[in-house]
Design a protein around this motif. Structure first.
Motif, PDB file in Angstrom:
ATOM      1  N   ALA A 155      -5.431   1.891 -45.083  1.00 35.50           N
ATOM      2  CA  ALA A 155      -4.050   1.768 -46.210  1.00 35.50           C
ATOM      3  C   ALA A 155      -3.037   0.692 -45.137  1.00 35.50           C
ATOM      4  O   ALA A 155      -2.391   0.719 -45.755  1.00 35.50           O
ATOM      5  CB  ALA A 155      -3.821   2.797 -46.465  1.00 35.50           C
ATOM      6  N   LYS A 156      -2.782   1.472 -43.747  1.00 29.34           N
ATOM      7  CA  LYS A 156      -1.782   0.616 -43.073  1.00 29.34           C
ATOM      8  C   LYS A 156      -1.605  -0.555 -42.641  1.00 29.34           C
ATOM      9  O   LYS A 156      -0.193  -1.309 -42.351  1.00 29.34           O
ATOM     10  CB  LYS A 156      -1.764   1.653 -41.645  1.00 29.34           C
ATOM     11  CG  LYS A 156      -1.669   2.855 -40.772  1.00 29.34           C
ATOM     12  CD  LYS A 156      -1.537   3.548 -39.871  1.00 29.34           C
ATOM     13  CE  LYS A 156      -1.655   4.963 -40.349  1.00 29.34           C
ATOM     14  NZ  LYS A 156      -1.802   5.478 -38.803  1.00 29.34           N
ATOM     15  N   ASP A 157      -3.332  -1.387 -42.644  1.00 31.99           N
ATOM     16  CA  ASP A 157      -3.600  -2.619 -42.712  1.00 31.99           C
ATOM     17  C   ASP A 157      -2.990  -3.418 -44.573  1.00 31.99           C
ATOM     18  O   ASP A 157      -4.450  -3.290 -44.826  1.00 31.99           O
ATOM     19  CB  ASP A 157      -3.913  -3.400 -42.344  1.00 31.99           C
ATOM     20  CG  ASP A 157      -4.622  -4.362 -41.836  1.00 31.99           C
ATOM     21  OD1 ASP A 157      -3.461  -5.345 -42.308  1.00 31.99           O
ATOM     22  OD2 ASP A 157      -5.811  -5.038 -41.473  1.00 31.99           O
ATOM     23  N   PRO A 158      -2.348  -4.227 -44.674  1.00 30.89           N
ATOM     24  CA  PRO A 158      -2.862  -5.231 -46.130  1.00 30.89           C
ATOM     25  C   PRO A 158      -4.008  -5.858 -46.055  1.00 30.89           C
ATOM     26  O   PRO A 158      -3.809  -5.623 -47.437  1.00 30.89           O
ATOM     27  CB  PRO A 158      -1.597  -5.442 -46.309  1.00 30.89           C
ATOM     28  CG  PRO A 158      -0.068  -4.680 -45.337  1.00 30.89           C
ATOM     29  CD  PRO A 158      -0.922  -4.198 -43.909  1.00 30.89           C
ATOM     30  N   ALA A 159      -4.235  -6.107 -45.293  1.00 33.92           N
ATOM     31  CA  ALA A 159      -5.197  -6.785 -45.341  1.00 33.92           C
ATOM     32  C   ALA A 159      -6.517  -6.386 -44.624  1.00 33.92           C
ATOM     33  O   ALA A 159      -7.498  -6.523 -45.198  1.00 33.92           O
ATOM     34  CB  ALA A 159      -5.086  -7.863 -43.842  1.00 33.92           C
ATOM     35  N   GLY A 160      -6.759  -5.639 -44.222  1.00 26.17           N
ATOM     36  CA  GLY A 160      -7.834  -4.936 -44.445  1.00 26.17           C
ATOM     37  C   GLY A 160      -7.651  -3.263 -45.132  1.00 26.17           C
ATOM     38  O   GLY A 160      -8.861  -2.606 -45.005  1.00 26.17           O
ATOM     39  N   ALA A 211      -0.195   7.130 -49.288  1.00 30.64           N
ATOM     40  CA  ALA A 211      -0.953   5.554 -48.815  1.00 30.64           C
ATOM     41  C   ALA A 211      -1.099   4.536 -49.521  1.00 30.64           C
ATOM     42  O   ALA A 211      -0.650   3.506 -49.531  1.00 30.64           O
ATOM     43  CB  ALA A 211      -2.461   6.306 -48.335  1.00 30.64           C
ATOM     44  N   GLY A 212      -0.125   4.702 -51.021  1.00 28.39           N
ATOM     45  CA  GLY A 212      -0.353   3.809 -51.523  1.00 28.39           C
ATOM     46  C   GLY A 212      -1.284   3.756 -52.303  1.00 28.39           C
ATOM     47  O   GLY A 212      -1.802   2.354 -52.632  1.00 28.39           O
ATOM     48  N   GLU A 234      -0.297  -1.371 -60.654  1.00 26.23           N
ATOM     49  CA  GLU A 234       1.204  -3.096 -60.794  1.00 26.23           C
ATOM     50  C   GLU A 234       1.846  -2.484 -59.760  1.00 26.23           C
ATOM     51  O   GLU A 234       2.580  -1.339 -60.975  1.00 26.23           O
ATOM     52  CB  GLU A 234       0.387  -3.828 -61.907  1.00 26.23           C
ATOM     53  CG  GLU A 234       0.120  -4.165 -61.940  1.00 26.23           C
ATOM     54  CD  GLU A 234      -0.535  -5.207 -63.312  1.00 26.23           C
ATOM     55  OE1 GLU A 234       0.954  -5.058 -64.275  1.00 26.23           O
ATOM     56  OE2 GLU A 234      -0.989  -6.582 -62.880  1.00 26.23           O
ATOM     57  N   GLY A 235       2.724  -2.504 -59.081  1.00 23.76           N
ATOM     58  CA  GLY A 235       3.544  -2.832 -58.392  1.00 23.76           C
ATOM     59  C   GLY A 235       3.850  -1.378 -57.616  1.00 23.76           C
ATOM     60  O   GLY A 235       4.816  -0.893 -57.506  1.00 23.76           O
ATOM     61  N   LYS A 236       2.870  -0.693 -57.591  1.00 28.18           N
ATOM     62  CA  LYS A 236       2.886   0.513 -56.721  1.00 28.18           C
ATOM     63  C   LYS A 236       3.394   1.185 -55.624  1.00 28.18           C
ATOM     64  O   LYS A 236       2.137   1.919 -54.693  1.00 28.18           O
ATOM     65  CB  LYS A 236       2.118   2.301 -58.016  1.00 28.18           C
ATOM     66  CG  LYS A 236       2.991   1.996 -59.091  1.00 28.18           C
ATOM     67  CD  LYS A 236       2.086   3.193 -59.957  1.00 28.18           C
ATOM     68  CE  LYS A 236       2.707   3.541 -61.299  1.00 28.18           C
ATOM     69  NZ  LYS A 236       1.530   4.810 -62.048  1.00 28.18           N
ATOM     70  N   SER A 237       1.751   0.094 -54.379  1.00 27.05           N
ATOM     71  CA  SER A 237       1.459   0.059 -53.324  1.00 27.05           C
ATOM     72  C   SER A 237       1.860  -0.169 -52.460  1.00 27.05           C
ATOM     73  O   SER A 237       3.172  -1.203 -52.398  1.00 27.05           O
ATOM     74  CB  SER A 237       0.177  -0.876 -53.377  1.00 27.05           C
ATOM     75  OG  SER A 237      -0.202  -1.389 -52.533  1.00 27.05           O
ATOM     76  N   ARG A 238       2.033  -0.042 -51.350  1.00 30.86           N
ATOM     77  CA  ARG A 238       2.494   0.444 -50.073  1.00 30.86           C
ATOM     78  C   ARG A 238       1.867  -0.462 -49.320  1.00 30.86           C
ATOM     79  O   ARG A 238       2.489  -1.699 -49.228  1.00 30.86           O
ATOM     80  CB  ARG A 238       2.363   1.595 -49.242  1.00 30.86           C
ATOM     81  CG  ARG A 238       3.371   1.527 -47.727  1.00 30.86           C
ATOM     82  CD  ARG A 238       3.313   2.788 -46.620  1.00 30.86           C
ATOM     83  NE  ARG A 238       1.604   2.750 -46.429  1.00 30.86           N
ATOM     84  CZ  ARG A 238       1.580   3.740 -46.627  1.00 30.86           C
ATOM     85  NH1 ARG A 238       2.239   5.445 -45.996  1.00 30.86           N
ATOM     86  NH2 ARG A 238       0.286   4.576 -45.858  1.00 30.86           N
TER      87      ARG A 238
END
Length: 309
Positions: free
Chosen positions: A109-114, A162-163, A300-304
């Motif tokens: 979850a720390k990596d937006p691409a993964g 973790a979003g 929608e709009g809640k992600s880290r």
């Protein structure tokens, strides 16, 4: 509930592509490697799936619990498709504590691409021994899927931080009541996404894969809270219930990970998804895209990290 009326009527299909199912158990199309799982993700998305659930596996089909393997699979899927990703927790790491079981999810979850989009939480404990009806005996006698209240509190808090969207699994009415309590305590946001895990054949821990088994869950859904629900039949054919689920307003989670579907020959995961999509359209419900699924589930709009993609 989130989203407009037309979007809410759409059906979310989740492809559950492998679980612990082996190809030797009746279907050679069960994917094992990151490459195979990614190919299935693309094919299932094209067939109508909005979510893909997978277990990391070794090339021989054995369970894989290394974070790197999960991360590689998620990155490959995210690069190849917009399908929403739902990896499992570490089932065989039960005795290592909740932190170990969730660690690969939180690391990804720390990596937006993964990052995945979901993290599962089975909201209670259940016996998962295999029953052999023909032999009139249990093939195993000491398998417990253990999830204490303390563990579930940790899971729901960390998944939110973790979003990610918690994917709440309910095997029995007791699990569903726990979900209601956790929502009342403010540990789970609305709309909750609940998967009713019905069980058939060798698996006796959940409600049977019948309309009565499903209706018992529905009777105990929170009446004063926003909830979306989906159904899986672990160990059994979900098509017998699919029409009722679609007409009752639920969503469908289906795949070779839960059942090999010998009645259909040797179908692929994408073929199962396509059959559900066709049935839904025949019954008047269109199929949700991944973006529409996010709207339906209030993501929608809640992600880290993961929800933003």
């Amino acid at each position: 509930m989130a989203g407009g009326r037309n979007v809410l009527r759409k059906l979310i299909i989740e492809a559950r592509v492998n679980e612990f199912m082996l190809r030797s158990q009746g279907n050679p199309h069960v994917p094992y490697t990151p490459e195979e799982i990614t190919r299935d993700a693309v094919a299932c998305r094209d067939a109508g799936a909005a979510i893909l659930h997978f277990h990391a596996r070794k090339p021989d089909g054995a369970p894989e619990h290394d974070t790197k393997s999960y991360a590689e699979t998620v990155r490959r899927i995210r690069a190849a498709s917009d399908i929403l990703v739902h990896p499992t927790l570490g089932y065989v790491t039960l005795d290592e504590g909740p932190e170990r079981r969730l660690s690969h999810i939180l690391e990804m979850a720390k990596d937006p691409a993964g990052s995945p989009h979901f993290a599962p939480a089975d909201m209670g404990s259940v016996n998962v021994d295999r029953y052999n009806e023909q032999a009139r005996r249990f093939e195993t006698t000491n398998l417990i899927y253990k999830n204490s209240t303390e563990t579930l509190t940790y899971f729901t808090r960390e998944i939110r931080a973790a979003g990610l969207k918690p994917y709440l699994v309910s095997w029995t009415i007791g699990f569903t009541r726990y979900i209601d309590a956790f929502m009342t305590m403010g540990l789970i946001d609305e709309p909750a996404y609940i998967c009713f895990c019905l069980t058939d054949n060798t698996w006796l821990g959940g409600h049977p894969g019948t309309l009565r088994g499903l209706q018992a869950h529905l009777d105990f859904l929170p009446k004063d809270k926003a909830v979306e629900w989906t159904v899986v039949n672990f160990g059994g054919n979900l098509f017998a219930l699919a029409g009722a689920i679609i007409q009752l307003g639920g969503h469908i989670s289906i795949g070779l990970g839960d059942y090999a579907y010998p009645e259909l020959g040797q179908p692929t995961n994408a073929e199962l998804v396509r059959r559900i999509a066709t049935l839904a359209r025949e019954l008047g419900r269109e199929i949700a895209t991944p973006e529409e699924a996010k709207t339906i589930l209030g993501m929608e709009g809640k992600s880290r990290a993961g929800m933003a993609a």
